[in-house]
Design an enzyme around this catalytic site. Structure first.
Site, PDB file in Angstrom:
ATOM      1  N   GLY A  27       0.880  -1.146   0.000  1.00  0.00           N
ATOM      2  CA  GLY A  27       0.000   0.000   0.000  1.00  0.00           C
ATOM      3  C   GLY A  27       0.924   1.203   0.000  1.00  0.00           C
ATOM      4  O   GLY A  27       2.092   1.087   0.367  1.00  0.00           O
ATOM      5  N   CYS A  78       4.749  -4.958  -3.006  1.00  0.00           N
ATOM      6  CA  CYS A  78       4.207  -3.704  -3.515  1.00  0.00           C
ATOM      7  C   CYS A  78       5.119  -2.515  -3.168  1.00  0.00           C
ATOM      8  O   CYS A  78       6.222  -2.419  -3.670  1.00  0.00           O
ATOM      9  CB  CYS A  78       2.777  -3.516  -3.004  1.00  0.00           C
ATOM     10  SG  CYS A  78       1.821  -2.249  -3.840  1.00  0.00           S
ATOM     11  N   HIS A  79       4.660  -1.605  -2.308  1.00  0.00           N
ATOM     12  CA  HIS A  79       5.458  -0.454  -1.888  1.00  0.00           C
ATOM     13  C   HIS A  79       6.338  -0.756  -0.670  1.00  0.00           C
ATOM     14  O   HIS A  79       7.178   0.058  -0.295  1.00  0.00           O
ATOM     15  CB  HIS A  79       4.555   0.740  -1.559  1.00  0.00           C
ATOM     16  CG  HIS A  79       3.962   1.407  -2.761  1.00  0.00           C
ATOM     17  ND1 HIS A  79       2.902   0.873  -3.461  1.00  0.00           N
ATOM     18  CD2 HIS A  79       4.284   2.555  -3.390  1.00  0.00           C
ATOM     19  CE1 HIS A  79       2.594   1.671  -4.471  1.00  0.00           C
ATOM     20  NE2 HIS A  79       3.417   2.706  -4.450  1.00  0.00           N
ATOM     21  N   ALA A  80       6.158  -1.921  -0.042  1.00  0.00           N
ATOM     22  CA  ALA A  80       6.942  -2.254   1.155  1.00  0.00           C
ATOM     23  C   ALA A  80       8.449  -2.371   0.901  1.00  0.00           C
ATOM     24  O   ALA A  80       9.228  -2.168   1.836  1.00  0.00           O
ATOM     25  CB  ALA A  80       6.406  -3.526   1.816  1.00  0.00           C
ATOM     26  N   TRP A 136      10.174  -0.192  -0.096  1.00  0.00           N
ATOM     27  CA  TRP A 136      10.704   1.086   0.416  1.00  0.00           C
ATOM     28  C   TRP A 136      11.382   0.866   1.771  1.00  0.00           C
ATOM     29  O   TRP A 136      12.375   1.509   2.090  1.00  0.00           O
ATOM     30  CB  TRP A 136       9.552   2.067   0.634  1.00  0.00           C
ATOM     31  CG  TRP A 136       9.280   3.032  -0.469  1.00  0.00           C
ATOM     32  CD1 TRP A 136      10.123   3.444  -1.460  1.00  0.00           C
ATOM     33  CD2 TRP A 136       8.060   3.754  -0.656  1.00  0.00           C
ATOM     34  NE1 TRP A 136       9.485   4.366  -2.256  1.00  0.00           N
ATOM     35  CE2 TRP A 136       8.224   4.576  -1.787  1.00  0.00           C
ATOM     36  CE3 TRP A 136       6.853   3.794   0.021  1.00  0.00           C
ATOM     37  CZ2 TRP A 136       7.231   5.418  -2.248  1.00  0.00           C
ATOM     38  CZ3 TRP A 136       5.862   4.629  -0.447  1.00  0.00           C
ATOM     39  CH2 TRP A 136       6.043   5.429  -1.566  1.00  0.00           C
TER      40      TRP A 136
END
Length: 187
Positions: free
Chosen positions: A79, A110-112, A114
Site C-alpha cells: 500500500g 508492492c510499496h513495502a 521502500w
C-alpha cells in the site's frame, strides 16, 4: 501443517493494502504458523482496499512489545500509506533490520520494498516492487526485476496484489528452509 511451530510477524500501520496483509496472513495460518500483527500503537490498524479505507485488523503487539528474535519470518505488506508511515519510524526500521541481521526470512510486497531501501537491505540484492518505486529500489543499489516473486537469500519481494498467491507460497517455502546463514549484507 507445514509451518507448525513457526511464528511469523506482520509489521504494518494504518493504510496497509488490505489484500497484502490478509492473503499472506491467512495462507501462513492455514499452513500452521502462528501469525502476529505488529504495529506502532495498540488496538487496531485500518486497511486500504483499492480506492478507499477498508477493514480494520487487530494489533497483537506493538513494536515496544515485540522482538525480531521471537519470529521465524517478517512480512511487510504494501500500500502507499503503510510503508511510508513505517519508513520514518526508527523502531520499525530497527525491527526490520534486526530480523534481517538474524537471518530471518523477510518478505515485502508492492510499496513495502521502500522499507528495505530505508534499512539498507536492498543494496546489492535482486528485488522487485510495485512499478512506481522501481527507480527508488534501483537507486538504492538493488537489481530490479519484473517478476511476480523474487528471492535473494531469504529476502522475498513481489510487485502487487496479483502476485500474492506466489508471494505467500514462497514465504511458506522459505520459512520451511529455515535461517539463511549464507546471507550477507552489501551495506
Amino acid at each position: 501443517m507445514e509451518l507448525s511451530g513457526k511464528k511469523i510477524a506482520i509489521l504494518a500501520a494504518n493504510g496497509f493494502e488490505q489484500s497484502e496483509l490478509e492473503v499472506p496472513r491467512d495462507a501462513l495460518k492455514a499452513a500452521g504458523a502462528t501469525v502476529e500483527i505488529i504495529s506502532l500503537q495498540p488496538g487496531e490498524i485500518k486497511g486500504w482496499d483499492k480506492k478507499d479505507w477498508g477493514r480494520s485488523v487487530k494489533v497483537d503487539k506493538t513494536l515496544d512489545q515485540a522482538a525480531a528474535d521471537d519470529y521465524d519470518a517478517l512480512v511487510l505488506p504494501g500500500g502507499q500509506i503503510n510503508p511510508d508511515l513505517l519508513r520514518v519510524e526508527p523502531k520499525a526500521l530497527s525491527f526490520i533490520r534486526s530480523a534481517f541481521d538474524a537471518k530471518k526470512v523477510v518478505a515485502a510486497v508492492c510499496h513495502a520494498p521502500w522499507l528495505l531501501v530505508e534499512t539498507g537491505i536492498a543494496k546489492g540484492r535482486r528485488m522487485t516492487s510495485y512499478k512506481s518505486i522501481k527507480t527508488d529500489v534501483a537507486n538504492a543499489g538493488a537489481k530490479w526485476e519484473d517478476a511476480e516473486v523474487v528471492v535473494d537469500q531469504g529476502v522475498i519481494t513481489s510487485r502487487n496484489p496479483g502476485d500474492l498467491k506466489a508471494f505467500s507460497a514462497k514465504i511458506i517455502e522459505e520459512v520451511k528452509e529455515g535461517r539463511h546463514t549464507q546471507r550477507s549484507s552489501a551495506a
